[in-house]
Design an enzyme around this catalytic site. Structure first.
Site, PDB file in Angstrom:
ATOM      1  N   ASP A  23     -25.483  51.110  26.652  1.00 17.46           N
ATOM      2  CA  ASP A  23     -26.710  50.766  25.927  1.00 17.46           C
ATOM      3  C   ASP A  23     -26.587  49.420  25.205  1.00 17.46           C
ATOM      4  O   ASP A  23     -26.793  49.330  23.990  1.00 17.46           O
ATOM      5  CB  ASP A  23     -27.068  51.859  24.916  1.00 17.46           C
ATOM      6  CG  ASP A  23     -26.995  53.247  25.509  1.00 17.46           C
ATOM      7  OD1 ASP A  23     -27.422  53.413  26.662  1.00 17.46           O
ATOM      8  OD2 ASP A  23     -26.508  54.167  24.826  1.00 17.46           O
ATOM      9  N   GLU A 192     -37.409  55.498  26.715  1.00 17.80           N
ATOM     10  CA  GLU A 192     -36.466  55.483  25.585  1.00 17.80           C
ATOM     11  C   GLU A 192     -35.913  54.077  25.442  1.00 17.80           C
ATOM     12  O   GLU A 192     -36.387  53.138  26.083  1.00 17.80           O
ATOM     13  CB  GLU A 192     -35.333  56.496  25.834  1.00 17.80           C
ATOM     14  CG  GLU A 192     -34.575  56.253  27.133  1.00 17.80           C
ATOM     15  CD  GLU A 192     -33.576  57.344  27.449  1.00 17.80           C
ATOM     16  OE1 GLU A 192     -33.299  58.171  26.575  1.00 17.80           O
ATOM     17  OE2 GLU A 192     -33.065  57.365  28.576  1.00 17.80           O
TER      18      GLU A 192
END
Length: 511
Positions: A23, A192
């Site tokens: 991420d 997301e």
């Protein structure tokens, strides 16, 4: 150190970070680029990487010494903690926001990338709040915050919620509004990881959807922060072998080039980081990533001064008993686990534990990321403990685990042991027969082949050279985390100090 992204001819090969830097988010300050990534339940957390060309990266520190609440992270919580941080530079300070799915949205900040960083501040409390990203609108002075939702904690997913935020990043100023409802976008699910920007008088949210294995990168834009937003897919697998290319950050170089750093999920290797060229389409103003929306494998490097090949460190001689920045504990560390001394070598105390037969439950395993290439990991080990049952070793740790090392037997001898546990097993068992280690020391090796298939071997230093041990072990990830290499020292429950183990010359070498 394992390099390989910079091909030395003005081009680079993806991934530029070939290990589990999950991420990623990126920011530029002057001529320097900085990157952070998820660290979940490991400590220290929030790794900080530096580059001058977006291809060659080094690890320069961590922004989070210990996880909060400290009591909850005294034991491993491998899929909890720091999820999908955002890194920004505002008001002459670095800022990192992240969501802890069990507690809420935190931030830390610092005037310098190497710190000192502030203690974590809870910006918004709540269950299931993840993937937080701030934006300070330099034109209006307004500050905003966007975040996603974890269904496992909140029962909500596929939504992005926006807030006005206090300009000092200390809290939100409203109850929040759903600004993107993924259920209303045909074919989109699990939106997301939003990253929030202001560009060309538009509010932009770069957000992935479709899940980590098979998803895509989306871009959404609106003239107003609270919407409505229109959307477009700007990066997807296409005919490439890069599955699920998404979730990362946009950055602009001093020469005006645009680039996008994102991850690819690679099973036991975790989420490796790719660099994509990016441009803003002059006709309609949308971003175009990669090669017309598909990931590139090899590409021209950014138009920046040439840099020497670099990658986050893997090797360690442990000078004075200190370990390098690449190492993280599987939970908040306690004093006395590793002791400094006048020589070289990592001296780990044999920590007394009742769950000694399951490395997955132990907080005192010192780990680093499994490299995403075929390689060998080697270390020399000496067991300095007279305690029956004391053991130490080199492990591959995930939802299943395997390790090889030394153990003090009840009769006082030191044995070479090799053990493993499947994901469904509650305790380890022998992968090969124990054998005596007459010198009380051994050189250990794990050969990590294609698909993270691991072969264990050892050299007892008695003239027999390297000998194979046990069957092939297939490394496995955790739920959200790639497999880890680990060093540990343990002893059964009892009274008094149980001695220590010394590790020297840790090396990772490409095959």
């Amino acid at each position: 150190m394992i390099t390989g992204a910079d091909l030395g001819d003005g081009t680079y090969r993806n991934p530029v970070l070939n290990a589990d830097w999950s991420d990623p988010d990126v920011v530029r300050v002057g001529d320097d680029f900085y990157l952070t990534a998820s660290s979940f339940g490991r400590a220290p957390g929030l790794p900080l990487l530096h580059s001058r060309d977006l291809v060659n990266w080094t690890l320069v520190g961590h922004a989070l010494e210990r996880l909060r609440p400290a009591d909850e992270f005294r034991v491993p919580r491998h899929d909890c903690g720091v999820w999908a941080p955002s890194l920004r530079y505002h008001d002459d300070r670095f800022w990192i926001f992240w969501g802890d799915p069990d507690h809420g949205i935190y931030q830390v900040n610092s005037p310098e990338i190497r710190g000192p960083w502030t203690s974590p501040h809870l910006v918004k409390e709540g269950k299931g709040l993840i993937d937080a990203c701030p934006l300070w609108d330099e034109e209006t002075g307004e500050a905003y915050l966007v975040h996603a939702w974890a269904k496992s904690r909140s029962g909500v997913k596929n939504r992005l919620t926006g807030h006005r935020m206090h300009p000092e990043g200390t809290g939100v100023l409203d109850e929040g509004k759903v600004i993107v409802d993924g259920d209303r976008i045909p074919g989109w699910f699990t939106i997301e990881g939003p990253k929030l920007y202001k560009h060309d008088d538009w509010f932009w949210i770069l957000a992935p959807a479709g899940g980590v294995e098979t998803g895509w990168q989306g871009a959404l834009r609106s003239r107003e922060f609270f919407g409505p937003y229109e959307e477009r897919i700007v990066l997807e697998q296409g005919d490439t072998d890069v599955n699920g290319p998404h979730q990362g950050g946009w950055v602009r170089t001093p020469t005006g080039e645009d680039w996008f750093l994102h991850f690819q999920q690679r099973g036991p290797y975790g989420r490796v980081v790719h660099l994509q060229p990016m441009r803003w389409d002059g006709a309609d103003g949308w971003p175009v990533m990669g090669d017309a929306g598909a990931p590139v494998a090899v590409h021209r490097k950014p138009d920046l001064p040439a840099q020497p090949p670099a990658a986050p460190a893997t090797d360690d001689d442990f000078p004075g008993g200190r370990y390098g920045r690449q190492w993280q504990w599987t939970a908040n560390p306690q004093d006395g686990w590793a002791t400094q001394h006048s020589g070289d070598g990592l001296r780990l105390s044999c920590v007394r534990r009742s769950d000694i037969h399951d490395l997955r439950k132990l907080p005192n395993v010192l780990t680093q990321r499994l490299p995403g290439i075929t390689c060998t990991a080697e270390v020399e080990l000496r067991l300095d403990s007279e305690e029956p049952g004391a053991r130490a070793g080199l492990a591959v740790l995930g939802d299943s685990f395997g390790w090889i090392g030394l153990e003090r037997a009840d009769d006082g001898t030191v044995r070479l042991v090799h053990r493993f546990a499947e994901s469904v097993a509650e305790r380890e068992r022998d992968a090969d027969r124990p054998r005596e280690a007459p010198e009380g020391r051994v050189r250990l090796r794990i050969r990590i082949g294609a698909g993270a298939r691991c072969r264990f071997s050892y050299d007892l230093g008695v003239g027999d050279g390297w000998e194979a041990s046990g069957p092939v072990f297939a490394a496995t990830p955790w739920r959200w985390v790639g497999a880890l290499l680990g060093l540990f020292a343990l002893a059964p429950v009892g009274g008094g100090h149980a001695g220590a183990a010394t590790f020297t010359q840790f090396r990772v070498s490409p095959l």
